[in-house]
Scaffold this motif. Structure first.
Motif, PDB file in Angstrom:
ATOM      1  N   ALA A 125      -3.302  -3.552  -5.154  1.00 37.08           N
ATOM      2  CA  ALA A 125      -2.148  -2.664  -5.264  1.00 37.08           C
ATOM      3  C   ALA A 125      -1.887  -2.282  -6.720  1.00 37.08           C
ATOM      4  O   ALA A 125      -1.571  -1.126  -7.018  1.00 37.08           O
ATOM      5  CB  ALA A 125      -0.922  -3.342  -4.653  1.00 37.08           C
ATOM      6  N   LEU A 126      -2.036  -3.235  -7.638  1.00 35.43           N
ATOM      7  CA  LEU A 126      -1.839  -2.967  -9.063  1.00 35.43           C
ATOM      8  C   LEU A 126      -2.857  -1.962  -9.568  1.00 35.43           C
ATOM      9  O   LEU A 126      -2.508  -1.000 -10.262  1.00 35.43           O
ATOM     10  CB  LEU A 126      -1.941  -4.272  -9.865  1.00 35.43           C
ATOM     11  CG  LEU A 126      -1.920  -4.146 -11.389  1.00 35.43           C
ATOM     12  CD1 LEU A 126      -0.645  -3.471 -11.867  1.00 35.43           C
ATOM     13  CD2 LEU A 126      -2.079  -5.512 -12.032  1.00 35.43           C
ATOM     14  N   GLU A 127      -4.107  -2.159  -9.218  1.00 31.80           N
ATOM     15  CA  GLU A 127      -5.159  -1.241  -9.666  1.00 31.80           C
ATOM     16  C   GLU A 127      -4.902   0.170  -9.138  1.00 31.80           C
ATOM     17  O   GLU A 127      -5.024   1.149  -9.871  1.00 31.80           O
ATOM     18  CB  GLU A 127      -6.523  -1.747  -9.205  1.00 31.80           C
ATOM     19  CG  GLU A 127      -7.673  -0.953  -9.774  1.00 31.80           C
ATOM     20  CD  GLU A 127      -9.022  -1.579  -9.458  1.00 31.80           C
ATOM     21  OE1 GLU A 127      -9.873  -1.593 -10.362  1.00 31.80           O
ATOM     22  OE2 GLU A 127      -9.218  -2.052  -8.326  1.00 31.80           O
ATOM     23  N   ARG A 128      -4.482   0.276  -7.891  1.00 25.83           N
ATOM     24  CA  ARG A 128      -4.185   1.582  -7.297  1.00 25.83           C
ATOM     25  C   ARG A 128      -3.014   2.242  -8.021  1.00 25.83           C
ATOM     26  O   ARG A 128      -3.059   3.422  -8.360  1.00 25.83           O
ATOM     27  CB  ARG A 128      -3.877   1.419  -5.804  1.00 25.83           C
ATOM     28  CG  ARG A 128      -3.641   2.728  -5.091  1.00 25.83           C
ATOM     29  CD  ARG A 128      -3.310   2.545  -3.620  1.00 25.83           C
ATOM     30  NE  ARG A 128      -2.238   1.617  -3.366  1.00 25.83           N
ATOM     31  CZ  ARG A 128      -0.933   1.900  -3.519  1.00 25.83           C
ATOM     32  NH1 ARG A 128      -0.569   3.088  -3.948  1.00 25.83           N
ATOM     33  NH2 ARG A 128      -0.016   1.005  -3.244  1.00 25.83           N
ATOM     34  N   ALA A 129      -1.951   1.461  -8.293  1.00 26.50           N
ATOM     35  CA  ALA A 129      -0.776   2.009  -8.980  1.00 26.50           C
ATOM     36  C   ALA A 129      -1.127   2.447 -10.402  1.00 26.50           C
ATOM     37  O   ALA A 129      -0.645   3.482 -10.872  1.00 26.50           O
ATOM     38  CB  ALA A 129       0.346   0.972  -9.003  1.00 26.50           C
ATOM     39  N   GLN A 130      -1.964   1.675 -11.097  1.00 28.29           N
ATOM     40  CA  GLN A 130      -2.370   2.049 -12.458  1.00 28.29           C
ATOM     41  C   GLN A 130      -3.193   3.331 -12.440  1.00 28.29           C
ATOM     42  O   GLN A 130      -3.041   4.191 -13.310  1.00 28.29           O
ATOM     43  CB  GLN A 130      -3.153   0.910 -13.115  1.00 28.29           C
ATOM     44  CG  GLN A 130      -2.282  -0.248 -13.528  1.00 28.29           C
ATOM     45  CD  GLN A 130      -3.078  -1.421 -14.082  1.00 28.29           C
ATOM     46  OE1 GLN A 130      -4.216  -1.682 -13.681  1.00 28.29           O
ATOM     47  NE2 GLN A 130      -2.479  -2.136 -15.015  1.00 28.29           N
ATOM     48  N   MET A 131      -4.080   3.471 -11.450  1.00 27.76           N
ATOM     49  CA  MET A 131      -4.886   4.694 -11.348  1.00 27.76           C
ATOM     50  C   MET A 131      -3.996   5.892 -11.036  1.00 27.76           C
ATOM     51  O   MET A 131      -4.186   6.978 -11.592  1.00 27.76           O
ATOM     52  CB  MET A 131      -5.975   4.542 -10.284  1.00 27.76           C
ATOM     53  CG  MET A 131      -7.105   3.643 -10.726  1.00 27.76           C
ATOM     54  SD  MET A 131      -8.558   3.639  -9.645  1.00 27.76           S
ATOM     55  CE  MET A 131      -7.907   3.121  -8.090  1.00 27.76           C
ATOM     56  N   THR A 132      -3.006   5.707 -10.162  1.00 30.30           N
ATOM     57  CA  THR A 132      -2.080   6.789  -9.822  1.00 30.30           C
ATOM     58  C   THR A 132      -1.294   7.218 -11.054  1.00 30.30           C
ATOM     59  O   THR A 132      -1.156   8.412 -11.329  1.00 30.30           O
ATOM     60  CB  THR A 132      -1.112   6.339  -8.702  1.00 30.30           C
ATOM     61  OG1 THR A 132      -1.873   5.976  -7.549  1.00 30.30           O
ATOM     62  CG2 THR A 132      -0.124   7.443  -8.346  1.00 30.30           C
ATOM     63  N   ALA A 134      -2.150   6.847 -14.220  1.00 31.05           N
ATOM     64  CA  ALA A 134      -3.070   7.497 -15.161  1.00 31.05           C
ATOM     65  C   ALA A 134      -3.371   8.938 -14.719  1.00 31.05           C
ATOM     66  O   ALA A 134      -3.419   9.851 -15.544  1.00 31.05           O
ATOM     67  CB  ALA A 134      -4.360   6.690 -15.277  1.00 31.05           C
ATOM     68  N   LEU A 135      -3.547   9.142 -13.417  1.00 33.65           N
ATOM     69  CA  LEU A 135      -3.816  10.469 -12.886  1.00 33.65           C
ATOM     70  C   LEU A 135      -2.636  11.403 -13.128  1.00 33.65           C
ATOM     71  O   LEU A 135      -2.801  12.553 -13.561  1.00 33.65           O
ATOM     72  CB  LEU A 135      -4.138  10.386 -11.388  1.00 33.65           C
ATOM     73  CG  LEU A 135      -4.455  11.691 -10.689  1.00 33.65           C
ATOM     74  CD1 LEU A 135      -5.710  12.324 -11.274  1.00 33.65           C
ATOM     75  CD2 LEU A 135      -4.617  11.461  -9.196  1.00 33.65           C
ATOM     76  N   ILE A 136      -1.430  10.914 -12.879  1.00 33.08           N
ATOM     77  CA  ILE A 136      -0.228  11.728 -13.099  1.00 33.08           C
ATOM     78  C   ILE A 136      -0.087  12.100 -14.573  1.00 33.08           C
ATOM     79  O   ILE A 136       0.198  13.254 -14.914  1.00 33.08           O
ATOM     80  CB  ILE A 136       1.026  10.992 -12.595  1.00 33.08           C
ATOM     81  CG1 ILE A 136       0.988  10.935 -11.060  1.00 33.08           C
ATOM     82  CG2 ILE A 136       2.310  11.658 -13.067  1.00 33.08           C
ATOM     83  CD1 ILE A 136       2.023  10.021 -10.439  1.00 33.08           C
ATOM     84  N   LEU A 137      -0.325  11.135 -15.457  1.00 30.01           N
ATOM     85  CA  LEU A 137      -0.233  11.412 -16.904  1.00 30.01           C
ATOM     86  C   LEU A 137      -1.267  12.432 -17.349  1.00 30.01           C
ATOM     87  O   LEU A 137      -0.980  13.311 -18.173  1.00 30.01           O
ATOM     88  CB  LEU A 137      -0.377  10.107 -17.707  1.00 30.01           C
ATOM     89  CG  LEU A 137       0.784   9.141 -17.594  1.00 30.01           C
ATOM     90  CD1 LEU A 137       0.448   7.829 -18.302  1.00 30.01           C
ATOM     91  CD2 LEU A 137       2.074   9.743 -18.139  1.00 30.01           C
ATOM     92  N   SER A 175       0.823  -1.214   0.000  1.00 23.65           N
ATOM     93  CA  SER A 175       0.000   0.000   0.000  1.00 23.65           C
ATOM     94  C   SER A 175       0.854   1.260   0.000  1.00 23.65           C
ATOM     95  O   SER A 175       0.375   2.337  -0.322  1.00 23.65           O
ATOM     96  CB  SER A 175      -0.949   0.001   1.199  1.00 23.65           C
ATOM     97  OG  SER A 175      -0.221   0.194   2.402  1.00 23.65           O
ATOM     98  N   ARG A 176       2.134   1.126   0.342  1.00 26.60           N
ATOM     99  CA  ARG A 176       3.023   2.286   0.399  1.00 26.60           C
ATOM    100  C   ARG A 176       3.782   2.525  -0.901  1.00 26.60           C
ATOM    101  O   ARG A 176       4.445   3.541  -1.046  1.00 26.60           O
ATOM    102  CB  ARG A 176       4.022   2.102   1.531  1.00 26.60           C
ATOM    103  CG  ARG A 176       3.362   2.103   2.880  1.00 26.60           C
ATOM    104  CD  ARG A 176       4.365   1.917   3.970  1.00 26.60           C
ATOM    105  NE  ARG A 176       3.703   1.967   5.263  1.00 26.60           N
ATOM    106  CZ  ARG A 176       4.165   1.404   6.348  1.00 26.60           C
ATOM    107  NH1 ARG A 176       5.310   0.764   6.324  1.00 26.60           N
ATOM    108  NH2 ARG A 176       3.512   1.487   7.479  1.00 26.60           N
ATOM    109  N   ILE A 177       3.722   1.574  -1.830  1.00 23.04           N
ATOM    110  CA  ILE A 177       4.472   1.692  -3.078  1.00 23.04           C
ATOM    111  C   ILE A 177       3.560   2.253  -4.159  1.00 23.04           C
ATOM    112  O   ILE A 177       2.505   1.711  -4.429  1.00 23.04           O
ATOM    113  CB  ILE A 177       5.025   0.315  -3.520  1.00 23.04           C
ATOM    114  CG1 ILE A 177       5.964  -0.252  -2.452  1.00 23.04           C
ATOM    115  CG2 ILE A 177       5.746   0.437  -4.857  1.00 23.04           C
ATOM    116  CD1 ILE A 177       6.391  -1.680  -2.715  1.00 23.04           C
ATOM    117  N   ASN A 178       3.984   3.359  -4.775  1.00 26.84           N
ATOM    118  CA  ASN A 178       3.194   3.967  -5.842  1.00 26.84           C
ATOM    119  C   ASN A 178       3.760   3.690  -7.223  1.00 26.84           C
ATOM    120  O   ASN A 178       3.044   3.744  -8.211  1.00 26.84           O
ATOM    121  CB  ASN A 178       3.080   5.482  -5.633  1.00 26.84           C
ATOM    122  CG  ASN A 178       2.178   5.819  -4.472  1.00 26.84           C
ATOM    123  OD1 ASN A 178       1.144   5.181  -4.282  1.00 26.84           O
ATOM    124  ND2 ASN A 178       2.571   6.794  -3.674  1.00 26.84           N
TER     125      ASN A 178
END
Length: 195
Positions: free
Chosen positions: A179-186, A188-191, A19-22
């Protein structure tokens, strides 16, 4: 090889750690390493879903790594497989079912999926046992595939993945999928913010 208590303790810490890895790349490398440690597997791969394809994106292989000079990393060409019932990973993604195969070279010819020997022949590796688990989000959508290869017993002999390994990997895959779904959303948001 981890004891059963060490596996349970590690599983508890894993959810917090992930949960801490983005960063998606660091996350997937960590997921793959932990999955292999939990099952005492020699190798493994993570395929990420993009549309109707699974992209072979992350891979680790202790046997092949040992053949390299110290400090060098394995370099794999990326490839993709369709999400259909013809390959092992494709079948798991198409059906949402895990596959636990004792020996990929001795599978029945009547199965809808088959094993491609091309990778083994190219790199000089012998795949035997494979455990393939879909990474599904809470809505049942397949995000990717976790595939671990050649589990070893205490004497170092390649063996079948146990029922306990399968159960543990299902639990592990659900943590990894979140965790994968959260990282993918992060990502996408940054992009989107950059654009």
């Amino acid at each position: 090889m981890l004891s059963e208590q060490e596996k349970l303790d590690s599983m508890t810490r894993l959810g917090i750690e992930l949960s801490r890895i983005n960063d998606l790349d660091i996350l997937m490398e960590r997921v793959l390493l932990r999955a292999r440690q939990f099952s005492n597997a020699d190798a493994g791969s993570i395929y990420i879903r993009e549309g109707d394809w699974l992209h072979f994106t992350y891979t680790q292989n202790d046997s092949l790594q040992k053949k390299l000079p110290k400090g060098e990393k394995l370099i794999y060409s990326t490839f993709k497989v369709p999400i259909d019932e013809k390959s092992i990973a494709g079948y798991a993604a198409a059906t949402g079912k895990a596959l636990n195969i004792d020996d990929v070279y001795r599978m029945e010819a009547t199965l809808p999926y088959s094993f491609s020997k091309k990778f083994d022949e190219t790199v000089g590796y012998k795949t035997q046992s494979i455990l393939t688990i879909p990474l599904q989000n809470s809505g049942g959508q397949i995000l990717g595939i976790l595939q671990i290869i050649n589990t070893k017993d205490l004497s170092g002999r390649i063996t079948r993945f146990s029922d306990q390994d399968v159960m543990l990997m299902h639990h592990f895959a659900s943590i990894a999928a979140v965790a994968l779904e959260r990282a993918q959303m992060t990502r996408a948001l940054i992009l989107r913010m950059i654009r």
